[in-house]
Motif scaffolding. Structure first.
Motif, PDB file in Angstrom:
ATOM      1  N   UNK A 338       2.002  11.452  10.419  1.00 58.65           N
ATOM      2  CA  UNK A 338       3.004  11.566  11.476  1.00 58.65           C
ATOM      3  C   UNK A 338       2.950  12.934  12.142  1.00 58.65           C
ATOM      4  N   UNK A 339       2.771  13.962  11.342  1.00 59.51           N
ATOM      5  CA  UNK A 339       2.728  15.317  11.896  1.00 59.51           C
ATOM      6  C   UNK A 339       1.542  15.515  12.833  1.00 59.51           C
ATOM      7  N   UNK A 340       0.431  14.837  12.560  1.00 60.77           N
ATOM      8  CA  UNK A 340      -0.723  14.973  13.467  1.00 60.77           C
ATOM      9  C   UNK A 340      -0.684  13.922  14.571  1.00 60.77           C
ATOM     10  N   UNK A 341       0.388  13.110  14.603  1.00 55.43           N
ATOM     11  CA  UNK A 341       0.566  12.170  15.694  1.00 55.43           C
ATOM     12  C   UNK A 341      -0.120  10.833  15.501  1.00 55.43           C
ATOM     13  N   UNK A 342      -0.422  10.467  14.260  1.00 56.36           N
ATOM     14  CA  UNK A 342      -1.094   9.193  14.004  1.00 56.36           C
ATOM     15  C   UNK A 342      -0.116   8.220  13.353  1.00 56.36           C
ATOM     16  N   UNK A 343       0.800   7.700  14.147  1.00 58.78           N
ATOM     17  CA  UNK A 343       1.832   6.803  13.623  1.00 58.78           C
ATOM     18  C   UNK A 343       1.231   5.500  13.106  1.00 58.78           C
ATOM     19  N   UNK A 344       0.143   5.035  13.737  1.00 61.26           N
ATOM     20  CA  UNK A 344      -0.471   3.788  13.292  1.00 61.26           C
ATOM     21  C   UNK A 344      -0.989   3.893  11.861  1.00 61.26           C
ATOM     22  N   UNK A 345      -1.508   5.061  11.497  1.00 65.75           N
ATOM     23  CA  UNK A 345      -1.981   5.249  10.127  1.00 65.75           C
ATOM     24  C   UNK A 345      -0.819   5.481   9.172  1.00 65.75           C
ATOM     25  N   UNK A 346       0.249   6.085   9.660  1.00 69.58           N
ATOM     26  CA  UNK A 346       1.389   6.401   8.792  1.00 69.58           C
ATOM     27  C   UNK A 346       2.169   5.161   8.387  1.00 69.58           C
ATOM     28  N   UNK A 347       2.309   4.223   9.301  1.00 68.51           N
ATOM     29  CA  UNK A 347       3.205   3.089   9.034  1.00 68.51           C
ATOM     30  C   UNK A 347       2.826   2.280   7.792  1.00 68.51           C
ATOM     31  N   UNK A 348       1.543   1.901   7.572  1.00 71.57           N
ATOM     32  CA  UNK A 348       1.227   1.139   6.355  1.00 71.57           C
ATOM     33  C   UNK A 348       1.587   1.891   5.073  1.00 71.57           C
ATOM     34  N   UNK A 349       1.388   3.216   5.065  1.00 67.32           N
ATOM     35  CA  UNK A 349       1.755   4.002   3.880  1.00 67.32           C
ATOM     36  C   UNK A 349       3.262   3.985   3.658  1.00 67.32           C
ATOM     37  N   UNK A 350       4.010   4.140   4.738  1.00 70.13           N
ATOM     38  CA  UNK A 350       5.468   4.108   4.625  1.00 70.13           C
ATOM     39  C   UNK A 350       5.941   2.725   4.182  1.00 70.13           C
ATOM     40  N   UNK A 351       5.342   1.692   4.765  1.00 72.61           N
ATOM     41  CA  UNK A 351       5.704   0.318   4.374  1.00 72.61           C
ATOM     42  C   UNK A 351       5.494   0.108   2.872  1.00 72.61           C
ATOM     43  N   UNK A 352       4.371   0.622   2.372  1.00 76.08           N
ATOM     44  CA  UNK A 352       4.059   0.411   0.957  1.00 76.08           C
ATOM     45  C   UNK A 352       5.048   1.133   0.055  1.00 76.08           C
ATOM     46  N   UNK A 353       5.380   2.358   0.400  1.00 76.26           N
ATOM     47  CA  UNK A 353       6.354   3.106  -0.410  1.00 76.26           C
ATOM     48  C   UNK A 353       7.697   2.389  -0.408  1.00 76.26           C
ATOM     49  N   UNK A 354       8.130   1.951   0.755  1.00 80.31           N
ATOM     50  CA  UNK A 354       9.431   1.282   0.874  1.00 80.31           C
ATOM     51  C   UNK A 354       9.476   0.008   0.019  1.00 80.31           C
ATOM     52  N   UNK A 355       8.350  -0.680  -0.080  1.00 75.68           N
ATOM     53  CA  UNK A 355       8.312  -1.939  -0.836  1.00 75.68           C
ATOM     54  C   UNK A 355       8.149  -1.738  -2.345  1.00 75.68           C
ATOM     55  N   UNK A 356       7.928  -0.512  -2.792  1.00 77.00           N
ATOM     56  CA  UNK A 356       7.709  -0.230  -4.221  1.00 77.00           C
ATOM     57  C   UNK A 356       9.060  -0.078  -4.926  1.00 77.00           C
TER      58      UNK A 356
END
Length: 606
Positions: A338-356
């Motif tokens: 997110x800090x480097x502006x790559x929201x597309x790459x960030x979202x799957x990681x965030x989704x996975x953490x949220x689902x854990x």
């Protein structure tokens, strides 16, 4: 131009103390998506417009900043320019009787005028094909040296073609009219509208820019068209550029300031004693921890060393190894994406953490805050609100949830709900100076925009209490400075910015705001630019400083310099939406350079 200014930064609506101030100060109206619009720029880039005294009219057209003087005198209505020019008089298309004389006794120009007048009669009757025939005859009869008359005939025929939606013919006839009369507003505007229909955005923008300058920025209709095409151009260019951009790590100042906006973020906490590498541990550290080969722990070590470029790769090693810190590594990697502006790459990681569901609830709540803020940045307020509400459900004692949701509510113009969230954050963390300051600012904006003097005084007193209770909180001084600026208490506002600089000497954004204050307060352009240059010296990745300097250079008439500054800001943009906004500024400046070359038209300057 509107303060909607621009979108929120990388992950939190107002994630760092510097950027937070840049965003929240102008958050007095809802973002377009929340209000039912769409695709507009974000919320506070037009803070600059406010500071320089420009009217808040539209959404993205930065070049309207230098039209502020004319706009203050009152703009024209947005009436349609539909009718052809010239007095309607009876008679056949070819001329007929004119002032009682026979056709043979009238001049070619008189016969041309008669044909035009007949064409006007047909036009008003909705008989556009017949009108075109008459205007064509007027053109053929008119002496070639009669430039103004001939330009009118071409423009009138273009108006008839417009009614038949023959856009190419409209452009051709308007071009002839403008060649004969380069400052012909009707022809320029009609050609601009035709270019819009033909999807010739660049040409449309140049024509409507010329119209805005010729009309001294007093016609809403042309201003709205310019605003519309600037947004479209910005979106198109940003979509292509952002897709192919090289990821760019923000400055260390930005990253540290960003993480300082969280108090319950596990990944930003210092390494524990047992987690450090051998050389950093004392002899009593646990051997099993020391020998552990963890990409996440190495990433944390790099964070402490401010070696941020290695964090994503080390986090990836932990994830691929399915190590015991996998959830932490996913969240850390997502945060830096997110800090480097790559929201597309960030979202799957965030989704996975949220689902854990077996992960630490603090990690899941933090991931929800960051995903919710990402959605807000993308102008998806419904999804954003859902994530913040879910974070509050799973971790109701997490002060960060209420702090960041409160900022979201400010952006959505839901001030009462924002204050409730800040109050809950303060209840959970009474020492949260940021929440105290932002609550005061929310109350102030509500009172200020409601033009209610008594609540304004109460809010101003609230700022005094905050800086007295939390004298080390730069945010309190910065937001108080903005409120003081609104109240035209410039001297005291300047003192507050000085306090900010004393507390955070490496915060470039504060220098930008102090520089803008010099322009509004003393009209001291040199001092203002000196302070903004200082901001760039402190942080050469401060896109806000480049953007602000570019906008000032537009007002000074230094368009090439402005374009250079805007391009630097574009290369530093942290989201596609932010980049689109910056492209709109750059395109506005470039259109002015083209208009100056073609027609010798320049807007008023500072």
């Amino acid at each position: 131009p509107a303060c909607p200014g621009r979108p929120v930064t990388p992950t939190s609506p107002l994630p760092s103390s510097g950027r937070r101030r840049e965003r929240v100060m102008a958050a007095s109206k809802p973002v377009e998506a929340a209000a039912g619009g769409g695709g507009g720029p974000g919320l506070s880039r037009w803070q600059l417009a406010l500071v320089l005294g420009a009217p808040i009219l539209l959404g993205a057209g930065a070049f309207y900043l230098w039209g502020r003087r004319a706009a203050r005198r009152g703009g024209k209505s947005a009436g349609e320019r539909r009718t052809p020019e010239g007095r309607v008089s009876p008679g056949p298309c070819g001329g007929g009787q004119h002032d009682g004389a026979s056709r043979e006794e009238t001049s070619p120009l008189d016969r041309a005028q008669a044909a035009k007048n007949k064409g006007n009669k047909y036009f008003k009757a909705g008989k556009y094909e017949q009108a075109i025939q008459c205007y064509t005859e007027a053109i053929s009869l008119c002496p070639p040296e009669k430039n103004l008359d001939l330009s009118t005939f071409y423009q009138n025929r273009a108006a008839a073609y417009e009614q038949l939606q023959k856009w190419t013919e409209v452009v051709q006839d308007c071009t002839k009219a403008v060649e004969l009369n380069p400052k012909y507003v009707k022809a320029l505007f009609r050609r601009a509208k035709a270019h819009e229909k033909l999807d010739n955005k660049k040409e449309c923008l140049e024509d409507v820019t010329a119209v805005c300058i010729l009309e001294a920025f007093q016609n809403q209709q042309s201003m709205l068209l310019a605003d519309k095409v600037l947004k479209l151009l910005g979106k198109e260019k940003a979509k292509e550029k952002y897709k192919n951009r090289e990821p760019l790590m923000p400055s260390p100042q930005f990253i540290k300031s960003y993480f300082s906006s969280f108090t319950d973020d596990i990944i930003s906490q210092p390494l524990l004693k047992g987690e450090k590498s051998d050389e950093d541990k004392d002899k009593e550290g646990e051997a099993s921890e020391v020998k552990e080969n963890s990409g996440y722990l190495r990433a944390k070590q790099y964070m402490e060393e401010e070696n941020y470029d290695k964090i994503i790769s080390e986090s990836t090693k932990e994830i691929e190894a399915k190590g015991k810190y996998m959830a932490e590594a996913l969240l850390l990697r997502a945060t830096f994406y997110l800090l480097i502006g790559n929201a597309n790459a960030a979202k799957p990681d965030l989704d996975q953490v949220i689902s854990m569901e077996d992960a630490n609830v603090k990690l899941r709540a933090n991931a929800l805050i960051k995903r919710g803020s990402m959605f807000m940045q993308q102008q998806q307020p419904v999804l954003s609100t859902q994530d913040f509400n879910m974070a509050a459900d799973i971790d109701p004692q997490n002060a960060d949830v209420y702090h960041h949701r409160g900022q979201l509510k400010i952006l959505l113009d839901q001030i009462e709900e924002a204050v409730e969230d800040f109050d809950e954050c303060i209840r959970l963390r009474p020492d949260s100076a940021l929440a105290q300051a932002q609550k005061c600012f929310a109350l102030y904006r509500q009172a200020y925009t409601g033009n209610n003097p008594l609540p304004v005084q109460v809010a101003m007193k609230g700022f005094e209490d905050v800086i007295k209770t939390f004298p080390k909180c730069a945010e309190g001084y910065a937001l108080f400075a903005q409120a003081l600026t609104d109240q035209q208490q410039f001297g005291k506002a300047d003192e507050m910015y000085d306090k900010c600089i004393d507390l955070e000497p490496d915060n470039a954004t504060t220098y930008v705001h102090k520089g803008l204050l010099q322009l509004q307060w003393k009209q001291d352009l040199d001092k203002g630019l000196e302070l903004i240059s200082k901001a760039i010296e402190i942080d050469n990745k401060c896109d806000f400083a480049y953007e602000t300097m570019g906008t000032i250079e537009v007002q000074r008439g230094n368009l090439d310099k402005a374009i250079e500054m805007f391009n630097k800001a574009i290369n530093l943009a942290k989201s596609e939406m932010e980049m689109a906004h910056l492209y709109s500024l750059c395109d506005a400046a470039y259109a002015q350079t083209e208009v100056a070359k073609k027609y010798g038209l320049k807007p008023p300057t500072l």
